[in-house]
Scaffold this motif. Structure first.
Motif, PDB file in Angstrom:
ATOM      1  N   MET A   1      14.339 -44.150 -18.300  1.00 55.11           N
ATOM      2  CA  MET A   1      15.063 -43.825 -19.530  1.00 55.11           C
ATOM      3  C   MET A   1      15.596 -45.114 -20.149  1.00 55.11           C
ATOM      4  SD  MET A   1      18.056 -40.967 -19.973  1.00 55.11           S
ATOM      5  CE  MET A   1      16.953 -39.748 -19.269  1.00 55.11           C
ATOM      6  N   THR A   2      15.436 -45.232 -21.454  1.00 56.43           N
ATOM      7  CA  THR A   2      15.823 -46.452 -22.140  1.00 56.43           C
ATOM      8  C   THR A   2      17.335 -46.628 -22.139  1.00 56.43           C
ATOM      9  OG1 THR A   2      13.900 -46.244 -23.570  1.00 56.43           O
ATOM     10  CG2 THR A   2      15.644 -47.717 -24.309  1.00 56.43           C
ATOM     11  N   THR A   3      17.774 -47.847 -21.857  1.00 52.32           N
ATOM     12  CA  THR A   3      19.206 -48.131 -21.877  1.00 52.32           C
ATOM     13  C   THR A   3      19.721 -48.061 -23.308  1.00 52.32           C
ATOM     14  OG1 THR A   3      19.006 -49.548 -19.942  1.00 52.32           O
ATOM     15  CG2 THR A   3      20.962 -49.824 -21.298  1.00 52.32           C
ATOM     16  N   GLN A   4      20.837 -47.394 -23.489  1.00 59.06           N
ATOM     17  CA  GLN A   4      21.396 -47.230 -24.819  1.00 59.06           C
ATOM     18  C   GLN A   4      22.543 -48.204 -25.034  1.00 59.06           C
ATOM     19  OE1 GLN A   4      23.714 -43.755 -25.557  1.00 59.06           O
ATOM     20  NE2 GLN A   4      24.718 -43.802 -23.594  1.00 59.06           N
ATOM     21  N   THR A   5      22.869 -48.405 -26.301  1.00 57.34           N
ATOM     22  CA  THR A   5      24.069 -49.134 -26.668  1.00 57.34           C
ATOM     23  C   THR A   5      25.147 -48.110 -26.984  1.00 57.34           C
ATOM     24  OG1 THR A   5      22.782 -50.956 -27.571  1.00 57.34           O
ATOM     25  CG2 THR A   5      25.073 -50.779 -28.270  1.00 57.34           C
ATOM     26  N   SER A   6      26.268 -48.172 -26.258  1.00 51.85           N
ATOM     27  CA  SER A   6      27.326 -47.179 -26.413  1.00 51.85           C
ATOM     28  C   SER A   6      28.657 -47.897 -26.577  1.00 51.85           C
ATOM     29  CB  SER A   6      27.387 -46.266 -25.182  1.00 51.85           C
ATOM     30  OG  SER A   6      28.529 -45.433 -25.223  1.00 51.85           O
ATOM     31  N   PRO A   7      29.586 -47.302 -27.337  1.00 52.13           N
ATOM     32  CA  PRO A   7      30.922 -47.886 -27.423  1.00 52.13           C
ATOM     33  C   PRO A   7      31.738 -47.673 -26.153  1.00 52.13           C
ATOM     34  CG  PRO A   7      30.850 -45.822 -28.625  1.00 52.13           C
ATOM     35  CD  PRO A   7      29.442 -46.110 -28.185  1.00 52.13           C
ATOM     36  N   LEU A   8      31.199 -46.918 -25.203  1.00 51.35           N
ATOM     37  CA  LEU A   8      31.878 -46.662 -23.939  1.00 51.35           C
ATOM     38  C   LEU A   8      31.203 -47.434 -22.814  1.00 51.35           C
ATOM     39  CD1 LEU A   8      32.421 -42.792 -24.114  1.00 51.35           C
ATOM     40  CD2 LEU A   8      34.103 -44.579 -24.584  1.00 51.35           C
ATOM     41  N   LEU A 280      26.970 -40.403 -27.854  1.00 48.63           N
ATOM     42  CA  LEU A 280      28.110 -41.169 -27.356  1.00 48.63           C
ATOM     43  C   LEU A 280      27.809 -41.695 -25.958  1.00 48.63           C
ATOM     44  CD1 LEU A 280      31.039 -42.141 -27.507  1.00 48.63           C
ATOM     45  CD2 LEU A 280      31.748 -39.867 -26.712  1.00 48.63           C
ATOM     46  N   LEU A 281      27.212 -40.861 -25.126  1.00 43.55           N
ATOM     47  CA  LEU A 281      26.825 -41.266 -23.774  1.00 43.55           C
ATOM     48  C   LEU A 281      25.732 -40.320 -23.295  1.00 43.55           C
ATOM     49  CD1 LEU A 281      27.998 -43.517 -21.838  1.00 43.55           C
ATOM     50  CD2 LEU A 281      29.042 -41.635 -20.554  1.00 43.55           C
ATOM     51  N   ARG A 282      24.707 -40.900 -22.683  1.00 44.16           N
ATOM     52  CA  ARG A 282      23.672 -40.076 -22.047  1.00 44.16           C
ATOM     53  C   ARG A 282      23.381 -40.648 -20.663  1.00 44.16           C
ATOM     54  NH1 ARG A 282      18.790 -40.079 -26.057  1.00 44.16           N
ATOM     55  NH2 ARG A 282      18.147 -38.350 -24.701  1.00 44.16           N
ATOM     56  N   ALA A 283      22.787 -39.854 -19.825  1.00 44.74           N
ATOM     57  CA  ALA A 283      22.638 -40.205 -18.412  1.00 44.74           C
ATOM     58  C   ALA A 283      21.748 -41.429 -18.224  1.00 44.74           C
ATOM     59  CB  ALA A 283      22.074 -39.019 -17.641  1.00 44.74           C
ATOM     60  N   GLU A 284      22.285 -42.401 -17.468  1.00 46.80           N
ATOM     61  CA  GLU A 284      21.541 -43.606 -17.102  1.00 46.80           C
ATOM     62  C   GLU A 284      21.826 -44.039 -15.674  1.00 46.80           C
ATOM     63  OE1 GLU A 284      22.415 -46.703 -19.824  1.00 46.80           O
ATOM     64  OE2 GLU A 284      21.420 -45.763 -21.533  1.00 46.80           O
ATOM     65  N   ALA A 285      23.090 -43.925 -15.250  1.00 44.83           N
ATOM     66  CA  ALA A 285      23.472 -44.368 -13.907  1.00 44.83           C
ATOM     67  C   ALA A 285      22.910 -43.411 -12.855  1.00 44.83           C
ATOM     68  CB  ALA A 285      24.992 -44.442 -13.801  1.00 44.83           C
ATOM     69  N   PRO A 286      22.702 -43.895 -11.634  1.00 47.44           N
ATOM     70  CA  PRO A 286      22.150 -43.020 -10.586  1.00 47.44           C
ATOM     71  C   PRO A 286      22.955 -41.751 -10.364  1.00 47.44           C
ATOM     72  CG  PRO A 286      22.081 -45.322  -9.888  1.00 47.44           C
ATOM     73  CD  PRO A 286      22.838 -45.293 -11.177  1.00 47.44           C
ATOM     74  N   TYR A 287      24.308 -41.837 -10.409  1.00 45.82           N
ATOM     75  CA  TYR A 287      25.125 -40.647 -10.170  1.00 45.82           C
ATOM     76  C   TYR A 287      25.082 -39.667 -11.348  1.00 45.82           C
ATOM     77  CZ  TYR A 287      28.337 -43.710 -12.757  1.00 45.82           C
ATOM     78  OH  TYR A 287      28.885 -44.558 -13.681  1.00 45.82           O
ATOM     79  N   GLU A 288      24.492 -40.089 -12.474  1.00 43.86           N
ATOM     80  CA  GLU A 288      24.286 -39.193 -13.614  1.00 43.86           C
ATOM     81  C   GLU A 288      22.882 -38.596 -13.613  1.00 43.86           C
ATOM     82  OE1 GLU A 288      27.124 -42.012 -16.481  1.00 43.86           O
ATOM     83  OE2 GLU A 288      24.943 -42.053 -16.657  1.00 43.86           O
ATOM     84  N   LEU A 289      21.934 -39.348 -13.103  1.00 41.06           N
ATOM     85  CA  LEU A 289      20.537 -38.926 -13.121  1.00 41.06           C
ATOM     86  C   LEU A 289      20.171 -38.024 -11.946  1.00 41.06           C
ATOM     87  CD1 LEU A 289      18.907 -42.335 -14.095  1.00 41.06           C
ATOM     88  CD2 LEU A 289      19.138 -40.317 -15.563  1.00 41.06           C
ATOM     89  N   GLU A 290      20.880 -38.155 -10.822  1.00 38.67           N
ATOM     90  CA  GLU A 290      20.512 -37.415  -9.616  1.00 38.67           C
ATOM     91  C   GLU A 290      21.711 -36.659  -9.078  1.00 38.67           C
ATOM     92  OE1 GLU A 290      18.653 -39.917  -6.751  1.00 38.67           O
ATOM     93  OE2 GLU A 290      17.170 -40.709  -8.159  1.00 38.67           O
ATOM     94  N   GLY A 291      21.493 -35.395  -8.754  1.00 38.34           N
ATOM     95  CA  GLY A 291      22.547 -34.535  -8.234  1.00 38.34           C
ATOM     96  C   GLY A 291      22.103 -33.095  -8.329  1.00 38.34           C
ATOM     97  N   GLY A 308      45.073 -48.712 -27.449  1.00 33.22           N
ATOM     98  CA  GLY A 308      43.873 -48.437 -28.222  1.00 33.22           C
ATOM     99  C   GLY A 308      42.622 -48.196 -27.407  1.00 33.22           C
ATOM    100  N   ILE A 309      42.744 -48.163 -26.087  1.00 34.61           N
ATOM    101  CA  ILE A 309      41.613 -47.851 -25.219  1.00 34.61           C
ATOM    102  C   ILE A 309      41.503 -46.337 -25.053  1.00 34.61           C
ATOM    103  CG2 ILE A 309      40.645 -48.077 -22.889  1.00 34.61           C
ATOM    104  CD1 ILE A 309      40.434 -50.602 -24.573  1.00 34.61           C
ATOM    105  N   ASP A 330      35.947 -49.054 -31.894  1.00 28.58           N
ATOM    106  CA  ASP A 330      34.495 -49.030 -31.720  1.00 28.58           C
ATOM    107  C   ASP A 330      33.960 -47.599 -31.803  1.00 28.58           C
ATOM    108  OD1 ASP A 330      34.538 -51.765 -31.418  1.00 28.58           O
ATOM    109  OD2 ASP A 330      34.501 -51.699 -29.220  1.00 28.58           O
ATOM    110  N   LEU A 331      34.695 -46.640 -31.255  1.00 35.43           N
ATOM    111  CA  LEU A 331      34.257 -45.250 -31.349  1.00 35.43           C
ATOM    112  C   LEU A 331      34.248 -44.783 -32.799  1.00 35.43           C
ATOM    113  CD1 LEU A 331      34.868 -45.387 -28.239  1.00 35.43           C
ATOM    114  CD2 LEU A 331      35.528 -42.998 -28.412  1.00 35.43           C
ATOM    115  N   LEU A 332      35.305 -45.097 -33.536  1.00 33.50           N
ATOM    116  CA  LEU A 332      35.372 -44.689 -34.942  1.00 33.50           C
ATOM    117  C   LEU A 332      34.282 -45.348 -35.776  1.00 33.50           C
ATOM    118  CD1 LEU A 332      39.234 -44.701 -35.481  1.00 33.50           C
ATOM    119  CD2 LEU A 332      37.740 -42.692 -35.482  1.00 33.50           C
TER     120      LEU A 332
END
Length: 338
Positions: A1-8, A280-291, A308-309, A330-332
């Motif tokens: 899965m392609t790595t995304q650019t996210s504000p998070l 905003l965020l989609r699965a990329e890390a191992p703990y997001e992809l497998e379970g 502001g965080i 960055d989110l806004l």
């Protein structure tokens, strides 16, 4: 899965809550609600127990954890609700028949502080449909039931303050009959003077309006107030007909859950004034992809800090609780006006 650019950015200690942190037997801990409480944070979370491939719905519990920094969590030794406790609670506060053998489980908690009281939104599986519920408390252990919806409804969240004197709720009804059996559900908004009586139901956001999903959508975490509007997460589902995703569960799994972001008008939150056209965020890390169900991001807590965080707590792969952080600015900046 392609790595995304996210504000998070994912917290380096992820996952922040794992089955090994839970003092009772479970195979997963996920879909948690988080908010500020006194001088720290509290989390209501869901645990599932039983075989990894097919957990027992009757063993689902809702637990409570506390933290001083929002990263390290201490779990209370006993769950707030297991099946026996939820049946006794609903039997005493709502209806004898509903609380006796009708209820299977309560799950997917969301929590919001309103007027110094904690409001708990939850889903409840019954033998006659899935319903949503709202309760409130001042001590996180004794809950006063306010409302139970008709079937079929879930994913309820409350705004953290009244708008024009009214409590505001987002939810996701799912009319299978009217949709011909298709999973194409939308986000609705309603209001209440007291948390008990709800009305003025309006369609807020339709599933077909989401560019990174092709199936159902639903609310995520309670919104946060900003100068530009109510910054609001949601989840969207991309159903992959051409491939199977990782899963512990029985059968195949092809639904990717993606976090999205929209902006609602401060005075009229039934109006969507902006949206991020990218996830905003989609699965990329191992703990997001497998379970238990891989490729799942499900936002449940959304907190704006004084510096502001923004902290977003989310269920990952229906297995663990994770945290991602970013700057409000960055989110806004990802929001495009509609």
């Amino acid at each position: 899965m392609t790595t995304q650019t996210s504000p998070l950015q994912r917290h380096p200690a992820n996952p922040v809550l794992h089955e090994d942190d839970i003092p009772w037997d479970c195979m997963s801990v996920f879909n948690a609600g988080v908010c500020k409480w006194e001088n720290g944070y509290i989390m209501l979370f869901r645990t599932d127990s039983g075989p990894r491939a097919h957990p027992d719905a009757y063993l689902t519990r809702v637990g409570l954890a506390r933290s001083q920094d929002g990263h390290n969590w201490d779990v209370d030794p006993e769950p707030i609700f297991d099946q026996q406790k939820i049946r006794e609670w609903l039997k005493s506060q709502y209806d004898v028949r509903f609380g006796d053998k009708e209820v299977v489980r309560v799950y997917d908690p969301r929590i919001t502080m309103i007027d110094a009281e904690a409001y708990f939104c939850f889903a409840v599986d019954t033998h006659h449909g899935i319903r949503g519920g709202i309760a409130k408390s001042t001590d996180l252990r004794n809950w006063d039931l306010l409302h139970i919806t008709l079937p079929e409804d879930r994913n309820m969240v409350l705004f953290p303050e009244r708008v024009n004197g009214k409590l505001i709720r987002l939810d996701r009804p799912f009319p299978l009959y009217l949709r011909g059996g298709r999973e194409s559900f939308d986000i609705w908004i309603s209001e209440s003077p007291d948390g008990i009586h709800w009305g003025e139901h309006k369609l807020l956001l339709a599933a077909e309006e989401i560019p990174f999903g092709n199936a159902k959508i639903g609310p995520g975490a309670p919104p946060i107030r900003t100068e530009k509007g109510w910054l609001t997460t949601f989840h969207a589902v991309m159903k992959h007909e051409d491939k199977e995703l990782f899963t512990w569960s029985e059968g195949t799994w092809n639904k990717e859950y993606i976090a999205g972001l929209m902006l609602l008008d401060l005075e009229n939150p039934a109006k969507v004034i902006g949206m991020s056209k990218e996830p905003l965020l989609r699965a990329e890390a191992p703990y997001e992809l497998e379970g238990f169900r891989g490729s799942v991001i499900f936002p449940g807590g959304f907190i704006l800090e004084d510096d502001g965080i923004v902290k977003m707590y989310y269920g990952a792969a229906d297995t663990v609780v994770a945290l991602a952080e970013g700057k409000l600015e960055d989110l806004l900046n990802t929001i495009e006006p509609l």
